[in-house]
Design an enzyme around this catalytic site. Sequence first.
Site, mmCIF file in Angstrom:
data_model
loop_
_atom_site.group_PDB
_atom_site.id
_atom_site.type_symbol
_atom_site.label_atom_id
_atom_site.label_comp_id
_atom_site.label_asym_id
_atom_site.label_seq_id
_atom_site.Cartn_x
_atom_site.Cartn_y
_atom_site.Cartn_z
ATOM 1 N N GLY A 147 80.156 55.546 27.787
ATOM 2 C CA GLY A 147 80.380 56.563 28.799
ATOM 3 C C GLY A 147 81.742 57.215 28.630
ATOM 4 O O GLY A 147 82.626 56.687 27.944
ATOM 5 N N CYS A 148 81.904 58.368 29.259
ATOM 6 C CA CYS A 148 83.151 59.113 29.114
ATOM 7 C C CYS A 148 84.320 58.357 29.744
ATOM 8 O O CYS A 148 85.364 58.159 29.113
ATOM 9 C CB CYS A 148 83.008 60.500 29.715
ATOM 10 S SG CYS A 148 82.344 60.536 31.390
#
Lengths: 348, 348, 348, 348
Positions: A147-148
């Site tokens: 994920g970011c």
Amino acid sequence: MFVSIVGATGYGGLELIRILNNHPQFKIKSLHTSSQFGRSLHEENAHLMHMKDKLEKIDPEAIAKHSDIVFLATPSGVSSRLISEFSDLDIKVIDLSGDLRLQTPGEYEYWYKKPAAPKPIIEEAVYGLSEWNAKAIKKSNIVANPGCYPTASLLGLAPLYTEGLAGAASDVVIDAKSGVSGAGKSPSAVTHFSEMNENFKIYKVNQHQHIPEIEQQLGRWSPGMQPIQPITFNTHLVPMTRGIMATMYIKVDRQTSSEELVDLYKTVYEDHPFVRVQPLAQFPSTKQVYGSNFCDVGVAHDERTGKVTVVSVIDNLMKGAAGQAIQNANLLMGLEETAGLWNSPLYP
Amino acid sequence: MFVSIVGATGYGGLELIRILNNHPQFKIKSLHTSSQFGRSLHEENAHLMHMKDKLEKIDPEAIAKHSDIVFLATPSGVSSRLISEFSDLDIKVIDLSGDLRLQTPGEYEYWYKKPAAPKPIIEEAVYGLSEWNAKAIKKSNIVANPGCYPTASLLGLAPLYTEGLAGAASDVVIDAKSGVSGAGKSPSAVTHFSEMNENFKIYKVNQHQHIPEIEQQLGRWSPGMQPIQPITFNTHLVPMTRGIMATMYIKVDRQTSSEELVDLYKTVYEDHPFVRVQPLAQFPSTKQVYGSNFCDVGVAHDERTGKVTVVSVIDNLMKGAAGQAIQNANLLMGLEETAGLWNSPLYP
Amino acid sequence: MFVSIVGATGYGGLELIRILNNHPQFKIKSLHTSSQFGRSLHEENAHLMHMKDKLEKIDPEAIAKHSDIVFLATPSGVSSRLISEFSDLDIKVIDLSGDLRLQTPGEYEYWYKKPAAPKPIIEEAVYGLSEWNAKAIKKSNIVANPGCYPTASLLGLAPLYTEGLAGAASDVVIDAKSGVSGAGKSPSAVTHFSEMNENFKIYKVNQHQHIPEIEQQLGRWSPGMQPIQPITFNTHLVPMTRGIMATMYIKVDRQTSSEELVDLYKTVYEDHPFVRVQPLAQFPSTKQVYGSNFCDVGVAHDERTGKVTVVSVIDNLMKGAAGQAIQNANLLMGLEETAGLWNSPLYP
Amino acid sequence: MFVSIVGATGYGGLELIRILNNHPQFKIKSLHTSSQFGRSLHEENAHLMHMKDKLEKIDPEAIAKHSDIVFLATPSGVSSRLISEFSDLDIKVIDLSGDLRLQTPGEYEYWYKKPAAPKPIIEEAVYGLSEWNAKAIKKSNIVANPGCYPTASLLGLAPLYTEGLAGAASDVVIDAKSGVSGAGKSPSAVTHFSEMNENFKIYKVNQHQHIPEIEQQLGRWSPGMQPIQPITFNTHLVPMTRGIMATMYIKVDRQTSSEELVDLYKTVYEDHPFVRVQPLAQFPSTKQVYGSNFCDVGVAHDERTGKVTVVSVIDNLMKGAAGQAIQNANLLMGLEETAGLWNSPLYP
């Protein structure tokens, strides 16, 4: 080498296309979408008016025949269904959703409120934090692209854990901020320009689904790989399109100094060209990585409180999504890690 | 009642003018500036083209003769010099700078890198956090108007301290974000549009001069009024003009719940019209107080970590500066606390 | 092939560096600046932290010895002085300033309020509107790189002139809008974030120095190459960093239709990959060329008024400055026109 | 005096509420909506958390019983239906939609693609351009509140027509730009933050429904009130929330100068406090009227082209919608024209 993209018209998919257009070894073979197939890519994407590609239906067998890698730039819940169809075929899969990141199906179901992917697939998937998992990625068939927020957070925290300054019992606060493209391409009241412009918002207070992903990875780095203390993690929307900053506060387990920390970070990341460690007393802004695959990290010791402050920035669509996916594809295929990704940030 | 403004052409001064133009009891008597006197106010302020006021030299005696209150919207270091000239005159002073906020001169000099104001004046000055110090403000002659970050932080934290959930030993992390107008009106590389737009920056890491101001006030609220543990406090610039959010994480001293906290906050702020407490599970955005004197606060208990999350937003030029200054002037003069300030936020 | 940049630290120079870092044939040999020499490039440019280059003094002879091309990314008035020093040396020069664009020194002095460059140099310089002057550019030693507004305006208007729909007597209104990076890197009150954000400004009303540049080029395309009627041209600042839109209104000399115009534009620009003509009834936004060298053009005939509307967008730092400069360098050196420039726009 | 609002939750309705909260004579009696009735106003409008008002069903008879004025802040097509229900009741109606502005039903149907309002109602409605139609407004029962673009355009052009510099045959080009709030509150792909931010868009090229409204009013000011030549009019979206600028180019019928024009404009608008004419050679920016009811106008003669340039700015939700509606309500009720509207713009 040929690659295909499923979910080509979301922001993640479009960013993959942008990178791949300039990649020296990968060539886009086909673009797929569940809703817009039959149309031309440029019809709703005027910025790609120079491209002739058509959007096609999602047909895993056909894709596996002509491509070496497929990128799933599909939402959580969709990837887990698709992945099963690809897993028996002769193709490497890089999944940009959150579906394969959590090793415990119960955790996934608690945080994502959706059924988890099949257990064997979860177990086969390798967590694609490129700088820290390259060996496993190179041998894998399925990559769970991080994920970011976890990417920014984990690259910033890693040296503290791997070098023994933090561990399972450490008190960690991550206050994270993201540009609005992280919320995706679907219009909503929250992302309506007149609501979001000249506004700063907090969202999903104490409930973001990236929490267990960060905790799981920190646990792996802790001595004995034991589960860590719950972390404090919150997320905000900044009135800008791209960029993530994670501002992190950690009580470390021994005396240290800003000088020592900067040296330690520089040493740890010496051979990792995408992580740029700031000089002493300097901290990154999101814009300095705009449109690039860099993660820039600044670190300091606060003598008053004894805590360490780590500031980590990435472009959420690049190192936080499509950029790292290509980086993982490079690793998978034995290419230079930086192939197609070595552009300077857009500035100003 | 007549009021004058010294430092009329900075953002704080201009905001005072904007409010006072619509104030039912206060009338602007004169506007003063050290550099632009002799010119018309509207010359470099096209938004005030409908006003005829002239800018005058700073002449404390003349001001004291015709005005009941003088607002010092001058930078730190300037106020401390001016204040001595006003202190013998028959006029109330509200100082928007940081010069009179810290009770310990040494603290001021450490954090501001400037000589402190004379000790007797510091001692006479009352800290103007209107909601918490109204009694003292009403009787004072000199008000030290709080800083923007301390206002947001303290209004958000106060109930935890005054109601005994937090105290001198509490671990407090304040991650604060501000619109760029907080950096003032002078152009600089940091606030150049092309640098700041589509950017999110951290600044003065662990070194912001508002740290001792917050600690001092938290100490007053702690049992025994003892000095508190150093807090963790950081500040960021958001690519927007107005607005502050303080996201705060506190380990509290006893078991609690989000429901209890919301109730407690609502009770504490029941008679304070400018503090609006969010319903359970709702948190404020900066835009919902834009151009108004409100401070909106959301609070929750994170069961995983045992910490309390408090989110507090203000308009940095209103409740964070000029608005609170007028609120204090209202208190000083025995007017309704809300006089001239009861406008709804500009939205969207 | 080796290139050097003079004026490396302005926005034009930095954009050249960004492009050249990924150029397949050009290699940066040296970077020069009049003020910051001796320092490292990345010191004040955190986005280039991965580069090791030093900034050097401006030494034309040394530059000419080791480089094939020098880019002058220097302000108007500076280029004209430097150019004389380079003109006797064995090096191609591409000047990004306005100093060599106007063929009539008197015009230059009227609009720029500065002394013009030496007449022989002006005469030697070739106007670098790549799509329309490639033959001359290929043979030249000195290229006068066009201004940002003229590039957008002229690429949008050219087909009307070259295909005989407009001429010297045509009434032309160009209403142009630019992102703030066009105003350069020096902080000023106009470009201060809090002033420019959430603001839309007009500037240099009827007096922009790009007026004569546009008129000169339109004159060359008019039958008999006669001077044209003065055009109406105005410029605005948009609260964004990059992008120019020119909205243009022209009374044409014969009956036409939107269909005919779109066809005509598509034909004219068929072999020019950087000019993308929009389909019928579609018009470009600035973001669809962000960070790229494209110029996107939409055209329509307004049946009510008989006028033609042309809408042209570019990225002001790319096709409007550094991008076109590299395109001209490619032409000069016999490379593919698109070398190093064929990246997709950054989106969103 | 009591007023009610139908369509209270759109941007126009919310802006009416904001103004009315501080109006000295008008009191909000009830708020109505077709979809959210039964809920509290503040539920989806956190900025109004201090208000207790409920949203009610639309019941014209009940409204007419308790209110003196009803504001219809409803979309085009809805107002025309509602207006019939109100027209027999004892209540003044101010309609903010476009439904009653065009005197020719056929024109309405051509531009709005909807059935026109009943002819008698159209005929009864008075065009509410306050500065130019005050006499008729004061005697009317139904006011057609002008569109945002027409307000900016007409206030800027009026003096040229009424003073005989322009007429039916004049060539007029209006290049207009608007903040995104003009597109309303419903999320869409066009107004999605990530699409609109750092973007500048043109829309409805040559086809905006405000064209006939401007032409109709210019015709009334032309000698003999004859229909005027079709005007050129285009609209753009600026990445900001509020503000409109109309940049206008007109060939005038006789010799003039910038000095003469500025004098003439100042004279014409001498007794109109909301129109502020800029000094010679100065032009307005949108931010200088932010959140206020001002229309600021700059004018110049371009000696090169013989054309006049007029630059006019308003806040689209204030003078362009709700502000002018209140101004008209003031006129209707015999109050000071400026009642409740005399606030300074929010700045910065």
